[in-house]
Write a protein that holds these residues in place. Structure first.
Motif, mmCIF file in Angstrom:
data_model
loop_
_atom_site.group_PDB
_atom_site.id
_atom_site.type_symbol
_atom_site.label_atom_id
_atom_site.label_comp_id
_atom_site.label_asym_id
_atom_site.label_seq_id
_atom_site.Cartn_x
_atom_site.Cartn_y
_atom_site.Cartn_z
ATOM 1 N N ILE A 59 0.731 -1.364 0.247
ATOM 2 C CA ILE A 59 -0.142 -0.391 0.177
ATOM 3 C C ILE A 59 1.025 1.348 -0.522
ATOM 4 O O ILE A 59 1.696 1.126 1.132
ATOM 5 C CB ILE A 59 -0.902 0.085 1.323
ATOM 6 C CG1 ILE A 59 -1.913 -1.058 1.179
ATOM 7 C CG2 ILE A 59 -2.102 1.398 0.984
ATOM 8 C CD1 ILE A 59 -2.571 -1.580 2.155
ATOM 9 N N GLY A 60 0.160 2.378 -0.767
ATOM 10 C CA GLY A 60 1.222 3.735 -0.935
ATOM 11 C C GLY A 60 0.092 5.031 -0.954
ATOM 12 O O GLY A 60 -1.081 4.143 -1.452
ATOM 13 N N THR A 61 0.267 5.587 -0.102
ATOM 14 C CA THR A 61 -0.139 6.441 -0.189
ATOM 15 C C THR A 61 0.967 7.985 -0.020
ATOM 16 O O THR A 61 2.358 8.207 -0.079
ATOM 17 C CB THR A 61 -0.642 7.033 1.477
ATOM 18 O OG1 THR A 61 0.624 7.286 2.559
ATOM 19 C CG2 THR A 61 -1.531 5.947 2.520
ATOM 20 N N ASN A 74 -1.911 0.980 8.044
ATOM 21 C CA ASN A 74 0.017 0.231 7.627
ATOM 22 C C ASN A 74 0.943 0.124 7.205
ATOM 23 O O ASN A 74 1.238 -0.731 5.947
ATOM 24 C CB ASN A 74 -0.300 -0.974 8.621
ATOM 25 C CG ASN A 74 0.740 -1.159 9.128
ATOM 26 O OD1 ASN A 74 2.021 -0.295 9.372
ATOM 27 N ND2 ASN A 74 0.490 -2.600 8.979
ATOM 28 N N ALA A 75 1.040 1.562 5.977
ATOM 29 C CA ALA A 75 0.985 1.486 4.453
ATOM 30 C C ALA A 75 2.872 1.575 4.078
ATOM 31 O O ALA A 75 3.557 1.718 5.393
ATOM 32 C CB ALA A 75 0.881 2.841 3.733
ATOM 33 N N ASN A 76 3.239 0.438 3.455
ATOM 34 C CA ASN A 76 4.601 0.235 3.004
ATOM 35 C C ASN A 76 5.823 1.528 2.872
ATOM 36 O O ASN A 76 7.043 1.983 3.127
ATOM 37 C CB ASN A 76 5.265 -1.129 2.836
ATOM 38 C CG ASN A 76 4.564 -1.125 1.427
ATOM 39 O OD1 ASN A 76 4.096 -0.386 0.565
ATOM 40 N ND2 ASN A 76 5.110 -2.917 0.828
ATOM 41 N N VAL A 77 4.742 2.319 1.254
ATOM 42 C CA VAL A 77 5.527 3.663 0.743
ATOM 43 C C VAL A 77 4.391 4.750 1.554
ATOM 44 O O VAL A 77 3.118 4.786 1.225
ATOM 45 C CB VAL A 77 5.597 3.422 -1.002
ATOM 46 C CG1 VAL A 77 6.219 4.338 -1.099
ATOM 47 C CG2 VAL A 77 5.975 2.715 -0.877
ATOM 48 N N ILE A 78 4.823 5.647 2.594
ATOM 49 C CA ILE A 78 4.291 6.538 1.809
ATOM 50 C C ILE A 78 5.418 8.354 1.011
ATOM 51 O O ILE A 78 6.322 8.534 1.512
ATOM 52 C CB ILE A 78 3.990 7.791 3.561
ATOM 53 C CG1 ILE A 78 3.486 6.326 4.214
ATOM 54 C CG2 ILE A 78 3.772 9.387 3.751
ATOM 55 C CD1 ILE A 78 3.357 6.776 5.718
ATOM 56 N N LEU A 253 5.365 2.908 -6.746
ATOM 57 C CA LEU A 253 6.607 2.859 -5.774
ATOM 58 C C LEU A 253 6.492 1.385 -4.562
ATOM 59 O O LEU A 253 7.160 1.344 -4.458
ATOM 60 C CB LEU A 253 6.422 4.322 -5.423
ATOM 61 C CG LEU A 253 7.549 5.374 -5.773
ATOM 62 C CD1 LEU A 253 7.062 6.379 -4.933
ATOM 63 C CD2 LEU A 253 9.086 4.885 -6.347
ATOM 64 N N ALA A 254 5.057 1.549 -4.310
ATOM 65 C CA ALA A 254 4.620 0.769 -3.305
ATOM 66 C C ALA A 254 5.660 -0.790 -3.657
ATOM 67 O O ALA A 254 5.839 -1.625 -3.478
ATOM 68 C CB ALA A 254 3.411 0.347 -2.909
ATOM 69 N N SER A 255 5.166 -1.745 -5.196
ATOM 70 C CA SER A 255 5.399 -2.675 -5.812
ATOM 71 C C SER A 255 6.657 -2.513 -6.199
ATOM 72 O O SER A 255 7.128 -4.007 -6.777
ATOM 73 C CB SER A 255 4.709 -2.543 -7.219
ATOM 74 O OG SER A 255 5.476 -2.089 -8.206
ATOM 75 N N ARG A 256 7.678 -1.633 -5.779
ATOM 76 C CA ARG A 256 8.937 -1.716 -6.356
ATOM 77 C C ARG A 256 9.647 -1.890 -5.080
ATOM 78 O O ARG A 256 11.059 -2.321 -4.484
ATOM 79 C CB ARG A 256 9.563 -0.407 -6.302
ATOM 80 C CG ARG A 256 9.620 0.125 -8.067
ATOM 81 C CD ARG A 256 9.680 1.201 -8.305
ATOM 82 N NE ARG A 256 9.619 0.824 -10.183
ATOM 83 C CZ ARG A 256 9.371 2.611 -10.514
ATOM 84 N NH1 ARG A 256 10.665 3.572 -10.603
ATOM 85 N NH2 ARG A 256 9.225 2.892 -11.447
ATOM 86 N N GLU A 257 8.974 -1.457 -3.643
ATOM 87 C CA GLU A 257 9.783 -1.994 -2.240
ATOM 88 C C GLU A 257 9.375 -3.438 -2.020
ATOM 89 O O GLU A 257 9.091 -4.046 -2.707
ATOM 90 C CB GLU A 257 8.547 -1.460 -0.846
ATOM 91 C CG GLU A 257 8.883 -1.199 -0.232
ATOM 92 C CD GLU A 257 9.533 -0.055 0.545
ATOM 93 O OE1 GLU A 257 10.334 0.774 1.241
ATOM 94 O OE2 GLU A 257 9.603 1.103 -0.878
ATOM 95 N N LYS A 258 10.928 -3.487 -1.372
ATOM 96 C CA LYS A 258 11.589 -4.973 -1.430
ATOM 97 C C LYS A 258 10.699 -5.441 -0.407
ATOM 98 O O LYS A 258 10.831 -6.216 -0.666
ATOM 99 C CB LYS A 258 13.248 -4.454 -0.996
ATOM 100 C CG LYS A 258 14.314 -4.302 -2.425
ATOM 101 C CD LYS A 258 15.233 -4.516 -1.950
ATOM 102 C CE LYS A 258 16.029 -3.628 -2.458
ATOM 103 N NZ LYS A 258 16.264 -2.270 -2.704
#
Lengths: 308, 348
Positions: A59-61, A74-78, A253-258
């Motif tokens: 999840i990105g916001t 609880n997003a992994n990209v902000i 960006l969220a999909s690129r997160e490791k």
């Protein structure tokens, strides 16, 4: 089951959510008004989108409420909206050199060179010439804001309207209406003034090199689009997903997160509460915002000393 | 017996307190730290279109007066700030306070101790007075050196806050000095302590130059603590403007700039210096420049187009901020974040 990623852009006026798969295809999207309540808007957005048959992995916001919503989900990209917009646009239009973006309360220009952001500018003090201004003037003229652009296109002879300040533009508009200008000329003049204001205030000193893409909620207004092309004397491209670009960018960006984990979206059943409070511990008197999920304290925002 | 007070700016309250407590026999009211309440108080009684340093200092003055001060010290500047003490005096007198206001710095960069002496006949020996003036100057000099070091190294510290803690300890110790030797000793001890602070490995080095209007740059409350923010991002920060530069180096350097630079006249306050520093930062290969000013700062507004021209020539991104009392923190952070993302992307 395939993976999917959710991007949410919580802007001042509207909230956009989009679900994409690994190949960045849009599975589902929605566009709703924030109405000053970002949490309710996000809850509604999550009910409107669907991701059946997919597994939510990130999840990105982005947008002005990115921190709050990022915390709740609880997003992994902000990420800030400037980076998000650039990433989103560059993924779909890799050759673009200039991104013009006019949103509800802010407007920005992003210059791209060699596929990277090389410069950007954002309106600083004034919201003249943004979506909020256009919609308030639409209300004054009793025209639906969605029809605004089409009405503007019918005008052959747009009036000149002061482009600098919202208040002066408004009094200029009233004046032009009172001396009998036809409505479509005034509307066209307004659209033109938005473009002039944007080019003079936000883009000053920046080189706008083609290809140019125009995004944000205001890009749906055909009148503004027409005057951009007329004044810049070159084609300006509008994407049908232009209003979703921020959400798309942050989903990418969220999909690129490791680090990825599995998410479940049962927001509708959860209750969120925010509590504003002034810290009395020192003379800074920070305005603290405590965020609770089901009576459990998630985090406290707004402290300057790092105590919370 | 009167009570003396002065406005706040960064951690320079320490040397000012040190100087005043040694050359005056009166009580000294340490001004309270600048908070939102100070700013609110200051803006309430200020003209709306005055620049923010006026509002900050007026707020602090009112708070000091409330604590019983009756002699206030103000520092002038090389722009319209040089006239501000008179306006502030008038505003405060209209509010019903009775006090004496002394302007210490005239014409931007000349300290006029004679002004202080005239308003304030000193009872202590001249030699004693000169000694503490010298010590204060040295203290400011060392503080600025340490600050410069911190700005360029804080981004690599392993435990967050190590540098800030050391600086706090150093200032505490400096308050007690009575000799130049002791002062130098403290400086060297803390410098070596700082050099030994455990660091993270440096992955990529990104350096940002900070230029702009002096008060906004030097008072963390007025710039949302931008130095700490940039350091937290892992960026090194370089700032030329500090008290040592403004009071002791500026006059000489400006003469040199006027001879060897493309601008042959002064623009008021620090505008010329900032343009020159922009070119210096560009030539040294800095990755980005952030220009900060308070709203309505006329000399800096005049400098901005030239700074933009120079940065375009050297292809260095520049970000302009205009800080006002009502600047929203969210918008500020969004711009800083985007700028930092951009610098990182450009570097990779």
């Amino acid at each position: 089951m395939k993976d999917c990623y959710l991007g949410i852009d919580i802007g001042s006026i509207s909230t956009k959510a989009v679900v994409i798969d690994r190949q960045y295809h849009i599975i589902s999207s929605c566009y709703i008004e924030t109405k000053g309540n970002p949490i309710a808007a996000v809850q509604e957005a999550i009910q409107q989108i669907h991701m059946d048959g997919y597994r939510l992995r990130g999840i990105g916001t982005t947008g002005s409420a990115r921190k709050l919503v990022g915390l709740l989900l609880n997003a992994n990209v902000i990420k800030n909206e400037i980076t998000a917009h650039a990433i989103g646009t560059l993924t779909f239009h890799p050759d673009v050199r200039t991104i013009l973006e006019i949103g509800g309360q802010d407007s920005k220009v992003i210059c791209i060179r060699n596929g990277l952001i090389s410069d950007y500018a954002m309106n600083t003090l004034c919201a003249a010439g943004t979506g909020a201004f256009l919609s308030s003037q639409a209300k004054r003229l009793d025209v639906d804001v969605k029809a605004f652009g089409n009405v503007a296109l019918t005008s052959k002879n747009p009036t000149n309207i002061a482009a600098r300040c919202t208040v002066f533009a408004e009094s200029d508009l009233v004046h032009k209406a009172q001396i009998g200008y036809p409505k479509e000329d005034i509307i066209a003049g307004l659209c033109k003034s938005v473009v002039l204001n944007y080019l003079n205030n936000v883009c000053k000193g920046k080189k706008l090199e083609p290809p140019i893409i125009f995004q944000g909620g205001v890009s749906k207004n055909k009148g503004v689009h027409r005057y951009f092309e007329e004044i810049l004397k070159q084609p300006v491209f509008v994407d049908e997903h232009g209003h979703l670009m921020g959400a798309l960018g942050v989903a990418i960006l969220a999909s690129r997160e490791k680090e990825q984990k599995e998410y479940t979206l049962d927001l509708a059943n959860l209750s969120f509460k925010t509590l504003g409070q002034e810290c009395q511990d020192c003379s800074n008197r920070c305005e603290l915002l405590r965020i609770y999920r089901n009576e459990e304290l998630l985090d406290t925002l707004g402290s300057k000393c790092g105590k919370y | 017996m009167s009570k003396v007070s002065y406005p706040q700016m960064g951690s320079y309250g320490v040397p000012i307190y040190f100087l005043l407590s040694h050359i005056l026999e009166d009580d000294i009211v340490e001004p309270p730290n600048i908070t939102d309440a100070t700013l609110e108080l200051g803006s309430k009684y200020s003209p709306d279109f005055v620049c923010t340093p006026f509002k900050y200092t007026l707020g602090t003055m009112i708070e000091s007066l409330e604590q019983g001060a009756d002699v206030l010290i103000q520092m002038g500047g090389g722009c319209r700030y040089g006239y501000y003490h008179e306006l502030q005096e008038k505003i405060l007198k209209d509010l019903g306070y009775s006090f004496v206001l002394i302007n210490l710095v005239n014409g931007g960069n000349k300290i006029s101790i004679s002004q202080l002496m005239k308003a304030y006949p000193l009872t202590i020996q001249k030699r004693h007075c000169l000694k503490y003036l010298y010590l204060t100057k040295k203290m400011v000099f060392y503080m600025d050196k340490i600050d410069d070091y911190i700005r360029q190294n804080r981004c690599y510290e392993q435990t967050k806050g190590s540098f800030n803690r050391l600086k706090k300890e150093m200032l505490q110790e400096m308050k007690e000095v009575h000799s130049a030797r002791k002062l130098r000793h403290i400086y060297h001890t803390y410098m070596s302590k700082m050099k030994k602070v455990p660091r993270k490995p440096m992955t990529k080095r990104i350096r940002v130059g900070l230029i702009g209007e002096l008060y906004t740059l030097m008072e963390p409350k007025a710039n949302e603590d931008i130095e700490q923010l940039l350091n937290d991002y892992g960026f090194e920060v370089k700032r030329y403007t500090n008290v040592t530069y403004l009071l002791f180096e500026k006059r000489k350097k400006v003469k040199r700039y006027l001879k060897h630079f493309f601008i042959k006249y002064r623009l008021g306050a620090d505008a010329l210096d900032n343009i020159h520093h922009t070119e210096e930062l560009c030539k040294k290969g800095y990755d980005g420049i952030i220009h900060m000013k308070s709203s309505f700062c006329t000399p800096e507004i005049a400098a901005m187009p030239m700074i933009e021209e120079l940065t375009q020539k050297y292809d260095v991104p520049v970000l302009f901020f205009s800080m006002d009392t009502t600047t929203s923190q969210t918008g500020f952070l969004t711009r800083i974040e985007a700028f930092c993302d951009m610098l990182e992307m450009r570097k990779s």
